[in-house]
Design a protein around this motif. Sequence first.
Motif, PDB file in Angstrom:
ATOM      1  N   MET A   1       0.812  -1.267  -0.051  1.00 62.53           N
ATOM      2  CA  MET A   1      -0.027   0.055  -0.011  1.00 62.53           C
ATOM      3  C   MET A   1       1.069   1.164  -0.129  1.00 62.53           C
ATOM      4  N   GLN A   2       0.514   2.084  -0.706  1.00 60.37           N
ATOM      5  CA  GLN A   2       1.196   3.362  -0.883  1.00 60.37           C
ATOM      6  C   GLN A   2       0.353   4.775  -0.490  1.00 60.37           C
ATOM      7  N   THR A   3       0.862   5.818  -0.092  1.00 61.76           N
ATOM      8  CA  THR A   3       0.138   6.915   0.165  1.00 61.76           C
ATOM      9  C   THR A   3       0.543   7.823  -0.343  1.00 61.76           C
ATOM     10  N   GLY A   4      -0.172   9.066  -0.481  1.00 60.71           N
ATOM     11  CA  GLY A   4       0.510  10.309  -0.996  1.00 60.71           C
ATOM     12  C   GLY A   4      -0.633  11.544  -0.801  1.00 60.71           C
ATOM     13  N   SER A   5      -0.102  12.833  -1.349  1.00 60.32           N
ATOM     14  CA  SER A   5      -0.740  13.785  -1.151  1.00 60.32           C
ATOM     15  C   SER A   5      -0.118  14.922  -2.416  1.00 60.32           C
ATOM     16  N   CYS A   6      -0.874  16.179  -2.412  1.00 59.75           N
ATOM     17  CA  CYS A   6      -0.538  17.313  -2.827  1.00 59.75           C
ATOM     18  C   CYS A   6       0.135  17.998  -1.615  1.00 59.75           C
ATOM     19  N   LEU A   7       0.972  19.128  -2.204  1.00 63.09           N
ATOM     20  CA  LEU A   7       1.545  19.956  -1.237  1.00 63.09           C
ATOM     21  C   LEU A   7       0.983  20.347   0.003  1.00 63.09           C
ATOM     22  N   CYS A   8      -0.258  20.741  -0.270  1.00 59.41           N
ATOM     23  CA  CYS A   8      -0.881  21.221   0.888  1.00 59.41           C
ATOM     24  C   CYS A   8      -1.751  20.298   1.662  1.00 59.41           C
ATOM     25  N   GLY A   9      -1.863  19.077   1.166  1.00 65.50           N
ATOM     26  CA  GLY A   9      -2.650  18.178   1.728  1.00 65.50           C
ATOM     27  C   GLY A   9      -4.227  17.932   1.606  1.00 65.50           C
ATOM     28  N   ALA A  10      -4.756  19.035   0.653  1.00 56.90           N
ATOM     29  CA  ALA A  10      -6.148  19.056   0.390  1.00 56.90           C
ATOM     30  C   ALA A  10      -6.675  17.705  -0.514  1.00 56.90           C
ATOM     31  N   VAL A  11      -5.446  17.202  -1.326  1.00 58.98           N
ATOM     32  CA  VAL A  11      -5.747  15.928  -2.113  1.00 58.98           C
ATOM     33  C   VAL A  11      -4.717  14.880  -1.388  1.00 58.98           C
ATOM     34  N   ALA A  12      -5.280  13.853  -0.994  1.00 59.17           N
ATOM     35  CA  ALA A  12      -4.687  12.638  -0.343  1.00 59.17           C
ATOM     36  C   ALA A  12      -5.169  11.521  -0.892  1.00 59.17           C
ATOM     37  N   PHE A  13      -4.448  10.542  -1.000  1.00 57.61           N
ATOM     38  CA  PHE A  13      -4.602   9.203  -1.563  1.00 57.61           C
ATOM     39  C   PHE A  13      -4.126   7.923  -1.205  1.00 57.61           C
ATOM     40  N   THR A  14      -4.464   6.841  -1.612  1.00 59.92           N
ATOM     41  CA  THR A  14      -3.861   5.551  -1.079  1.00 59.92           C
ATOM     42  C   THR A  14      -4.109   4.717  -2.314  1.00 59.92           C
ATOM     43  N   ILE A  15      -3.024   4.036  -2.609  1.00 61.43           N
ATOM     44  CA  ILE A  15      -3.005   2.957  -3.740  1.00 61.43           C
ATOM     45  C   ILE A  15      -2.646   1.771  -2.904  1.00 61.43           C
ATOM     46  N   ASP A  16      -3.709   0.810  -3.519  1.00 67.33           N
ATOM     47  CA  ASP A  16      -3.715  -0.476  -2.790  1.00 67.33           C
ATOM     48  C   ASP A  16      -3.846  -1.564  -4.066  1.00 67.33           C
ATOM     49  N   GLY A  17      -2.394  -1.721  -4.690  1.00 65.32           N
ATOM     50  CA  GLY A  17      -2.422  -2.510  -5.721  1.00 65.32           C
ATOM     51  C   GLY A  17      -0.999  -2.329  -6.234  1.00 65.32           C
ATOM     52  N   GLU A  18      -0.817  -3.067  -7.320  1.00 66.44           N
ATOM     53  CA  GLU A  18       0.496  -2.994  -8.095  1.00 66.44           C
ATOM     54  C   GLU A  18       0.788  -1.613  -8.807  1.00 66.44           C
ATOM     55  N   LEU A  19       2.047  -1.102  -8.827  1.00 67.54           N
ATOM     56  CA  LEU A  19       2.431   0.095  -9.528  1.00 67.54           C
ATOM     57  C   LEU A  19       3.402  -0.143 -10.583  1.00 67.54           C
ATOM     58  N   SER A  20       3.128   0.440 -11.827  1.00 67.04           N
ATOM     59  CA  SER A  20       4.264   0.105 -12.724  1.00 67.04           C
ATOM     60  C   SER A  20       5.539   0.770 -12.335  1.00 67.04           C
ATOM     61  N   PRO A  21       6.693   0.184 -12.811  1.00 66.70           N
ATOM     62  CA  PRO A  21       7.937   0.825 -12.727  1.00 66.70           C
ATOM     63  C   PRO A  21       7.679   2.404 -13.267  1.00 66.70           C
ATOM     64  N   PRO A  22       8.282   3.465 -12.746  1.00 64.12           N
ATOM     65  CA  PRO A  22       8.062   4.640 -13.018  1.00 64.12           C
ATOM     66  C   PRO A  22       8.847   5.173 -14.209  1.00 64.12           C
ATOM     67  N   SER A  23       8.419   6.058 -14.965  1.00 61.72           N
ATOM     68  CA  SER A  23       8.929   6.726 -16.379  1.00 61.72           C
ATOM     69  C   SER A  23       9.082   8.188 -15.651  1.00 61.72           C
ATOM     70  N   ALA A  24       9.967   8.877 -16.746  1.00 66.21           N
ATOM     71  CA  ALA A  24      10.429  10.296 -16.680  1.00 66.21           C
ATOM     72  C   ALA A  24       9.639  10.714 -17.909  1.00 66.21           C
ATOM     73  N   CYS A  25       8.624  11.702 -18.114  1.00 68.69           N
ATOM     74  CA  CYS A  25       7.994  12.267 -19.327  1.00 68.69           C
ATOM     75  C   CYS A  25       8.634  13.609 -19.540  1.00 68.69           C
ATOM     76  N   HIS A  26       9.188  13.566 -21.008  1.00 60.42           N
ATOM     77  CA  HIS A  26       9.813  14.870 -21.328  1.00 60.42           C
ATOM     78  C   HIS A  26       8.928  15.736 -22.400  1.00 60.42           C
ATOM     79  N   CYS A  27       7.592  15.350 -22.484  1.00 59.97           N
ATOM     80  CA  CYS A  27       6.881  15.853 -23.493  1.00 59.97           C
ATOM     81  C   CYS A  27       6.482  17.590 -22.907  1.00 59.97           C
ATOM     82  N   GLY A  28       6.112  18.274 -24.116  1.00 60.42           N
ATOM     83  CA  GLY A  28       5.805  19.657 -23.865  1.00 60.42           C
ATOM     84  C   GLY A  28       4.839  19.849 -22.818  1.00 60.42           C
ATOM     85  N   GLN A  29       3.739  19.004 -22.823  1.00 52.21           N
ATOM     86  CA  GLN A  29       2.708  19.383 -21.827  1.00 52.21           C
ATOM     87  C   GLN A  29       3.226  19.231 -20.322  1.00 52.21           C
ATOM     88  N   CYS A  30       3.850  18.097 -20.212  1.00 49.59           N
ATOM     89  CA  CYS A  30       4.404  17.797 -18.684  1.00 49.59           C
ATOM     90  C   CYS A  30       5.498  18.746 -18.420  1.00 49.59           C
TER      91      CYS A  30
END
Length: 126
Positions: A1-30
């Motif tokens: 299980m993983q937890t996380g949030s935004c900087l101010c904590g007003a959005v907080a979440f839990t992930i209960d399941g598999e996560l993919s290996p992370p990637s770094a996106c270099h697209c213009g929008q990101c």
Amino acid sequence: MQTGSCLCGAVAFTIDGELSPPSACHCGQCRKQSGHVWSSTWTHQDNLSFTASDTLTWFRASDTAHRGFCRSCGSFLFWQHNDEDTISISMGAFDTPTGLQLAQHIFVADKGDYYDITDDLPQRAQ
């Protein structure tokens, strides 16, 4: 299980399941929304639950995807393709330690001209 949030904590979440290996996106929008490279992992939508989400706002970034952020502090948290049941989550939003390791760079054909990618991870043009 993983937890996380935004900087101010007003959005907080839990992930209960598999996560993919992370990637770094270099697209213009990101780069524009995050201020540089956006690193993320993805999981099935059903693995994500919110413990706080009053300030979660979605921005339709293109015809095919939308981006979730906190309208209070501006943290860019989620990316989701309109037709998929998976969701990408910002690596920076997770509480540490995550136990995950960056696996690849994506959209390197669009990367900024102000930096180089100097690690040995795979680089995908798109």
